[in-house]
Design an enzyme around this catalytic site. Sequence first.
Site, PDB file in Angstrom:
ATOM      1  N   ASP A 200      12.528  -7.224   3.408  1.00  0.00           N
ATOM      2  CA  ASP A 200      11.683  -6.482   4.344  1.00  0.00           C
ATOM      3  C   ASP A 200      12.365  -5.209   4.829  1.00  0.00           C
ATOM      4  O   ASP A 200      11.722  -4.166   4.982  1.00  0.00           O
ATOM      5  CB  ASP A 200      11.338  -7.343   5.560  1.00  0.00           C
TER       6      ASP A 200
ATOM      7  N   ASP B 259       7.825  -1.132   5.691  1.00  0.00           N
ATOM      8  CA  ASP B 259       8.647  -2.278   5.327  1.00  0.00           C
ATOM      9  C   ASP B 259       8.934  -2.163   3.839  1.00  0.00           C
ATOM     10  O   ASP B 259       8.033  -1.874   3.038  1.00  0.00           O
ATOM     11  CB  ASP B 259       7.923  -3.593   5.607  1.00  0.00           C
TER      12      ASP B 259
ATOM     13  N   HIS C 260       3.116  -6.440   3.230  1.00  0.00           N
ATOM     14  CA  HIS C 260       3.985  -6.828   2.125  1.00  0.00           C
ATOM     15  C   HIS C 260       3.161  -7.139   0.878  1.00  0.00           C
ATOM     16  O   HIS C 260       2.298  -8.013   0.884  1.00  0.00           O
ATOM     17  CB  HIS C 260       4.913  -7.989   2.487  1.00  0.00           C
TER      18      HIS C 260
ATOM     19  N   ASP D  16       4.231  -8.336  -2.004  1.00  0.00           N
ATOM     20  CA  ASP D  16       4.753  -9.328  -2.945  1.00  0.00           C
ATOM     21  C   ASP D  16       4.123 -10.719  -2.816  1.00  0.00           C
ATOM     22  O   ASP D  16       4.618 -11.680  -3.414  1.00  0.00           O
ATOM     23  CB  ASP D  16       6.286  -9.414  -2.874  1.00  0.00           C
TER      24      ASP D  16
ATOM     25  N   CYS E  88      11.043 -12.642  -0.865  1.00  0.00           N
ATOM     26  CA  CYS E  88      11.295 -12.120   0.477  1.00  0.00           C
ATOM     27  C   CYS E  88      12.737 -12.330   0.927  1.00  0.00           C
ATOM     28  O   CYS E  88      13.325 -11.451   1.562  1.00  0.00           O
ATOM     29  CB  CYS E  88      10.373 -12.795   1.487  1.00  0.00           C
TER      30      CYS E  88
END
Length: 366
Positions: free
Chosen positions: A126, A198, A247, A249, A348
């Site tokens: 992150d 991020d 995010h 992913d 992550c």
Amino acid sequence: MTGEVTQPARDGTRAPTGRAVNSYTEWDPLREVVVGSLAGAVFPTWHESMRQTMPESAWPVFQELGGKPLPERHLKAAEDELDGLADVLASEGIRVLRPDAAPHHRPFRTPGWESDGGLYAAMPRDSLMVVGDAIIEAPMSWRCRYHEADAFRPLIKSYFRRGARWLPAPRPQLTDELYRSPGSPGQWAVTEFEPVFDAADFLRFGQDLIVQRSHVTNAFGIDWMRSALGPEFTVSVVETDDAHAMHIDATVSALAPGRLLVNPERYVHSELFDGWEILPAPAPALPADWPMYFCSPWVSMNVLSLDPGTVVVERQERPLIDALTGWGFRCIPVDFRHVYSFGGSFHCVTLDTVREGGPGRYLSLR
């Protein structure tokens, strides 16, 4: 102290040689990785911008318990899972580093605002990103994450002293001007007041990166990234169908050249991936009553590629393991559901500092 878990590497050496950091893609053979830590983790201090991304059931928890420790028993199980991941990666011949302990429970303030505490050092993806030989520090928009990269600073300084480039983004002010008022026009929780992003909203494909606009990543931040990386790299914005975007992913996972795992509920096809094989991820196997404070069960597709044929997957995500195995991948099952609860999975919680390979082109750029 910064920890290290090592076993002999596949080539018989203890650690990679060459550049201090070298990572251009999400899939080249992994040689060194940072695995995060939940030691001392606390609930985030509530901010109204979190309404856009956090499960509604977590809002009163954050509002009441910001700065207080995460549930002890569940947290201990998650820490054990992180340690287990570090051991598995080391057994694959990968050098594993861990961050320093940090006082996440301590309140802090700036001239414009204050926070009851930090959060954790669990998700280095992150706050940090490696692009080629550079480590980029993200200017994250959550106030409680203002000092999150501090736990990784000893590692970053070590890499810099050994030749890595260190590119911290401009320190954000995070004043009220950055955040869109509830009910005001606009799609995103953050405005264009200053650059924020991020790092987990970006994915790397050699000399080409993709990024999504989200409730924590604005156009100003994306423009800064383009400028910082320079003309050698491209940064392309892709659309996603995610009202709670934060995010990329758990929406797109690049497993190998020309092979993309996607979230069937969020993925919007881009011509950048023309010619790629696309595998829609099976529905998550997580029980409906499993505690999820930070994210949706689709964190199941937040896998980690160790090389173009090997993927780390949560042990109980049987439908996903079967799908990837049928696609020709070797799946390494690892228990990770307790980590799920705190906002991430294998991609992550890792920062891939050294992968084999160099710059290349993989996307269909027009």
